[in-house]
Design a protein around this motif. Sequence first.
Motif, PDB file in Angstrom:
ATOM      1  N   PHE A 191      -5.368  -9.150  -7.852  1.00 14.02           N
ATOM      2  CA  PHE A 191      -4.925  -7.762  -7.825  1.00 14.02           C
ATOM      3  C   PHE A 191      -5.428  -7.086  -6.560  1.00 14.02           C
ATOM      4  N   GLY A 192      -4.821  -5.940  -6.251  1.00 16.99           N
ATOM      5  CA  GLY A 192      -5.209  -5.164  -5.082  1.00 16.99           C
ATOM      6  C   GLY A 192      -5.908  -3.876  -5.490  1.00 16.99           C
ATOM      7  N   ILE A 193      -6.722  -3.359  -4.591  1.00 18.40           N
ATOM      8  CA  ILE A 193      -7.429  -2.097  -4.836  1.00 18.40           C
ATOM      9  C   ILE A 193      -7.418  -1.267  -3.554  1.00 18.40           C
ATOM     10  N   VAL A 194      -7.703   0.016  -3.699  1.00 19.59           N
ATOM     11  CA  VAL A 194      -7.910   0.899  -2.545  1.00 19.59           C
ATOM     12  C   VAL A 194      -9.394   1.232  -2.490  1.00 19.59           C
ATOM     13  N   GLU A 195     -10.038   0.849  -1.384  1.00 19.56           N
ATOM     14  CA  GLU A 195     -11.461   1.115  -1.203  1.00 19.56           C
ATOM     15  C   GLU A 195     -11.657   1.740   0.168  1.00 19.56           C
ATOM     16  N   ASN A 196     -12.334   2.882   0.197  1.00 25.53           N
ATOM     17  CA  ASN A 196     -12.537   3.616   1.447  1.00 25.53           C
ATOM     18  C   ASN A 196     -11.209   3.875   2.156  1.00 25.53           C
ATOM     19  N   GLN A 197     -10.190   4.214   1.335  1.00 24.03           N
ATOM     20  CA  GLN A 197      -8.845   4.550   1.807  1.00 24.03           C
ATOM     21  C   GLN A 197      -8.131   3.372   2.466  1.00 24.03           C
ATOM     22  N   VAL A 198      -8.570   2.150   2.162  1.00 24.52           N
ATOM     23  CA  VAL A 198      -7.924   0.943   2.683  1.00 24.52           C
ATOM     24  C   VAL A 198      -7.486   0.080   1.501  1.00 24.52           C
ATOM     25  N   PHE A 199      -6.233  -0.362   1.539  1.00 21.82           N
ATOM     26  CA  PHE A 199      -5.684  -1.198   0.479  1.00 21.82           C
ATOM     27  C   PHE A 199      -5.926  -2.667   0.836  1.00 21.82           C
ATOM     28  N   ARG A 200      -6.450  -3.435  -0.138  1.00 21.39           N
ATOM     29  CA  ARG A 200      -6.763  -4.841   0.104  1.00 21.39           C
ATOM     30  C   ARG A 200      -6.806  -5.573  -1.227  1.00 21.39           C
ATOM     31  N   ALA A 257       0.832  -1.201   0.000  1.00 17.47           N
ATOM     32  CA  ALA A 257       0.000   0.000   0.000  1.00 17.47           C
ATOM     33  C   ALA A 257       0.864   1.248   0.000  1.00 17.47           C
ATOM     34  N   THR A 258       0.570   2.146  -0.935  1.00 12.69           N
ATOM     35  CA  THR A 258       1.287   3.422  -0.990  1.00 12.69           C
ATOM     36  C   THR A 258       0.743   4.365   0.087  1.00 12.69           C
ATOM     37  N   ALA A 259       1.434   5.491   0.251  1.00 13.33           N
ATOM     38  CA  ALA A 259       1.010   6.457   1.260  1.00 13.33           C
ATOM     39  C   ALA A 259      -0.321   7.093   0.904  1.00 13.33           C
ATOM     40  N   THR A 260      -0.552   7.279  -0.404  1.00 12.84           N
ATOM     41  CA  THR A 260      -1.797   7.897  -0.839  1.00 12.84           C
ATOM     42  C   THR A 260      -2.323   7.172  -2.061  1.00 12.84           C
ATOM     43  N   ALA A 261      -3.603   7.367  -2.306  1.00  8.38           N
ATOM     44  CA  ALA A 261      -4.243   6.902  -3.537  1.00  8.38           C
ATOM     45  C   ALA A 261      -5.320   7.907  -3.875  1.00  8.38           C
ATOM     46  N   ASN A 262      -5.332   8.326  -5.126  1.00  5.76           N
ATOM     47  CA  ASN A 262      -6.296   9.347  -5.561  1.00  5.76           C
ATOM     48  C   ASN A 262      -6.219  10.594  -4.698  1.00  5.76           C
ATOM     49  N   LEU A 322      -5.026   4.426   4.710  1.00  4.43           N
ATOM     50  CA  LEU A 322      -4.994   4.224   6.161  1.00  4.43           C
ATOM     51  C   LEU A 322      -4.064   3.092   6.574  1.00  4.43           C
ATOM     52  N   ASN A 323      -3.887   2.099   5.719  1.00  6.78           N
ATOM     53  CA  ASN A 323      -2.984   0.989   6.050  1.00  6.78           C
ATOM     54  C   ASN A 323      -1.740   1.045   5.179  1.00  6.78           C
ATOM     55  N   ALA A 324      -1.199   2.254   4.954  1.00 10.30           N
ATOM     56  CA  ALA A 324       0.008   2.433   4.148  1.00 10.30           C
ATOM     57  C   ALA A 324       1.136   1.554   4.664  1.00 10.30           C
ATOM     58  N   GLY A 325       1.851   0.922   3.745  1.00 11.10           N
ATOM     59  CA  GLY A 325       2.946   0.035   4.101  1.00 11.10           C
ATOM     60  C   GLY A 325       2.555  -1.417   4.212  1.00 11.10           C
ATOM     61  N   THR A 326       1.255  -1.699   4.284  1.00 10.15           N
ATOM     62  CA  THR A 326       0.799  -3.082   4.365  1.00 10.15           C
ATOM     63  C   THR A 326       1.020  -3.788   3.030  1.00 10.15           C
ATOM     64  N   SER A 327       1.514  -5.006   3.087  1.00  8.52           N
ATOM     65  CA  SER A 327       1.776  -5.781   1.874  1.00  8.52           C
ATOM     66  C   SER A 327       0.807  -6.942   1.758  1.00  8.52           C
ATOM     67  N   LEU A 328       0.343  -7.183   0.559  1.00 12.16           N
ATOM     68  CA  LEU A 328      -0.499  -8.334   0.288  1.00 12.16           C
ATOM     69  C   LEU A 328       0.359  -9.574   0.107  1.00 12.16           C
ATOM     70  N   ALA A 329      -0.281 -10.733   0.160  1.00 10.47           N
ATOM     71  CA  ALA A 329       0.434 -11.988  -0.029  1.00 10.47           C
ATOM     72  C   ALA A 329       0.988 -12.056  -1.450  1.00 10.47           C
ATOM     73  N   PRO A 330       2.032 -12.866  -1.687  1.00  5.34           N
ATOM     74  CA  PRO A 330       2.592 -12.985  -3.033  1.00  5.34           C
ATOM     75  C   PRO A 330       1.533 -13.406  -4.053  1.00  5.34           C
ATOM     76  N   TYR A 331       1.705 -12.896  -5.268  1.00 13.34           N
ATOM     77  CA  TYR A 331       0.791 -13.211  -6.354  1.00 13.34           C
ATOM     78  C   TYR A 331       1.365 -14.359  -7.190  1.00 13.34           C
ATOM     79  N   VAL A 332       0.512 -15.300  -7.504  1.00 10.95           N
ATOM     80  CA  VAL A 332       0.863 -16.372  -8.442  1.00 10.95           C
ATOM     81  C   VAL A 332      -0.044 -16.235  -9.652  1.00 10.95           C
ATOM     82  N   ALA A 333       0.555 -16.094 -10.820  1.00 11.20           N
ATOM     83  CA  ALA A 333      -0.198 -16.012 -12.073  1.00 11.20           C
ATOM     84  C   ALA A 333       0.009 -17.295 -12.847  1.00 11.20           C
ATOM     85  N   LYS A 334      -1.058 -17.797 -13.467  1.00 16.56           N
ATOM     86  CA  LYS A 334      -0.991 -19.040 -14.221  1.00 16.56           C
ATOM     87  C   LYS A 334      -1.239 -18.753 -15.695  1.00 16.56           C
TER      88      LYS A 334
END
Length: 735
Positions: A570-579, A522-527, A532-544
Amino acid sequence: MPTLRFPRKTALLPVCLAASFAGSPLMAQEQLEDQSQGSAAEPVELQSVEITASADASADGLTQPYAGEQVARGGRVGILGNRDYMETPFTSTSYTSQLIQDQQARSVSDIVQNDPSVRVARGYGNMQELYVVRGFPLYSDDISYNGLYGLLPRQYVAAEFIERAEVFRGASAFLNGAAPGGTGLGGAINLLPKRAPNESLTRMTFGASSGGQGTVAADLGRRFGEQNQFGVRLNAAKRAGETGVEDEDQTLDMFALGLDYQGDRLRLSADIGHQYHFLDNPRPSVTPNGGIPSAPDADDNFAQPWTYSKEKQTFGTFRAEYDFADSITGWAAAGVRDGEEQNRLSNPRATSDGSTTASRFDNHRKDRVYTGEIGMRFRVQTGTVSHEIVTSAAMHDFEEKNAFTFFGPVIGNIHDPFAAPLPTTVTFPGGDLSDPKRTEQVSTQSLAIADTLGFLDDRLQVTLGARRQGIETRSYAPVTGDRIDRYDAYETTPVAGIVYQLNNDLSVYANYIEGLTKGDTATATANNLPVLNAGTSLAPYVAKQTEIGLKYDGGNLGGSIAVFSTERPFGIVENQVFREGGEQRNRGIELSVFGEPVYGTRLLGGLTLLDAEQRKTLNGANDGNDAIGVPKVQANLGGEWDVPGVQGLTLTSLVIHTGKQYASAGNDLRLPSWTRFDLGARYRMTIDDRDVTLRARLDNATGRDYWASAGGYPGSNYLVLGAPRTLSVSATVDF
C-alpha cells in the motif's frame, strides 16, 4: 467439466422476475388456496415457458434464483462464465432483481449492504460510492457492467440500471483482468443489465422518502418476432427533492435501453445508458485532526451552502456470442463511456471538539473509456476426463482530463454548523477549470487461458490458468499538460482452484489466485495539504490470496464458510510525499446463509471476521497494527416473513453490525462499533386486474448517530457519518 446447461423449458419465475410477481411465495400461496381451499404448505408449480432472453447474451441465460428468490444459484465467474455456486472453487453472491425491488434499492450501496463481506464508504474528497470488500477498497470506477470495466457512472450507479448485482469475494485478476482504477484486490462487483422478459411488461413505480424526495420510474419490456427472438427493454427514472439529511438535495435522471436478439446459434445484446446526478449541499466526509469528534446528529448537515456535486455520464455496450459447434462458442464485447463531472466541495478537518478548518475545492473532470474483449470456449473429452477450455483477450483504454483549484480558508463546526462566506483567495491552482487538460492515461491489455478438468463424473473439478497482463500509465501536469510520470509493466497472474462435491449437499473447495492493479497515483492533496509529488504513480500492486471453504445446498437453505488470506502493498503520504508504505495482510473467516428454510420465511446474511494487519512499515513503526477502516467483525441478518392469515402481507427486517475500526495507522484513533436496524413491510394485491405492490421501509429505525466508516483511500482516515432514520414508501403498478 460438464457444460452447465439449463433446460430450454423451465419455470416462468426465473425468467420473468422483473416482469411479474406471480412467482412469489405469496402469489403461489394465493393460487394454492384458490385451488385446494387448504393451507399454503407447498408452493405451486408454475407453467413452463421457453427461455428467449438473457441478460448476458449467453445460451444458458441467467442462473436460476435460489429458494426465497433473493439470491441466485450462481453467477458470472469472470471468463469462466456462469457457474452454479456448488461447482465453483470461489465464493460469490448474485442479488436478484426481486431483492432490488423489494428493498427499494436506490443505488449499488443499497444492494450490497446485504453482504456481510462488504461495507460502504466514500471516495477521497468526493461523493463517490466506495465499497470495502474483505477489507480492501473497490471504487465504483472498478465495478463491471456485463463483464466490462469502466462503463458505469463513476460516482453513483442508480439501481434502475440493474437486473442483478454479483458480488465476487477475493482477488480476481485472472478471472476479470486488472481493475483499471487501481482497486478490487479484495473482491469484485459485476452488474447485469435488464432484458425484455417473455411476457410484455409495463410497470410504473411512484415513491417518496424522508425530507420530501419523490421518485417516479417506468419499466417497459417487449419481445417481437415469430419466436420472440427480438427484445426491447426501456427504463427511465427521476428522483428529486431533499434527502433525509437536512438541506441536502438530490436530483437524478437516468435512462437505459437494452436490446437483444436470441437466435439458434447467434445471440446479440446492446445497451445504451445515460445518468445525470446532482447533489446540492452534500454532507462531506470529515478528517480527524488530533482526535475523533463525537458523531453529530445523523440528520444534521455541516456542508457549506455553496457546495455541490454534478455529473453526467453516457455509455454504450455491445455483446455477441456464437456457437460454432455444440462444443465451441465464441464471444466478443465492446463498450464506451463519456463522462463529465463538476464539483465545488469543502471537506473539513475536525478537532475532537468539532471545530473545523477546510478549503474550497473546485474541479472539472472529463473521462473517456474504450474497452473490449473477445474469447472462445471449448468443451472436449479425453478418456474419463472432461475439459472446458477458455481463452480470451481484453483491452481497456482510459483518459482523464482534470483541473482543480483550492481556495481558502473555511472555518466551521460540525456540531454547530454555520454558513461561511465563499472563499475567493486561491491557495493552490491546478489547471484551467473551463478547459481541463489531460492528467492521466491508463491502458491495459491481457491474454488469458484456463482449463477446467472434470474427474469422477465431474464431482471433482480442477481449474488451472494464467493471465498475462500489461498496464501502461501516463501522468500529466494539470497546469501545463506535460508528462510527469510513466511506467509500463507486465505481470502474469496464475489461478488454481479445486472443488469436490462430497455429496448432493456439500462441496469443499480451495483456490490460489492473485490480484493485480495499477499502482496508486498521488492526489493533489492529502489531509488538506498539497502533495509535493502529485501525479506520481507507484508500481503495480500484486496481491496473493489463498482460500479454502465448504459450501452447503439443502434445497431450501444454502450457505458457505470460507477461510482466506490476502496480502497487498500500500501507499501512504508522509511529510507531504506519496510513497510505498508497507504491506497489508487481511486474514478472515466468512460465513454466509440464504434461502427459505420454512415456507414463507426467508433469511439472508452472514458473518465476517477480519484481521487486517500492517506489515513491513517504515522502520517497523506500525508493524502489527490494524489497517485503517477495517473492522474485525461484520455481521448482517435479513429476514422476511409472510404474515399468516393476511394474504399478500410481508414483514421485513435487516440488522447490520460493524465492529470497532481504527482511524489512524498508529491505532491511537478508534471508532466505536455500531449496529443499525432496518424495518419494512410490503403488501401485494390486485386492483382491476392490475398487480399492485405497496412497500414501506424504515432505515436506521432507532435513529442511531454514528461514524459509519474510516478511510477508503490509501493512507487516509476521513470519516463518513451514517445515514439518518429514513422512511421510504413506494407503489408499483403493473399495467
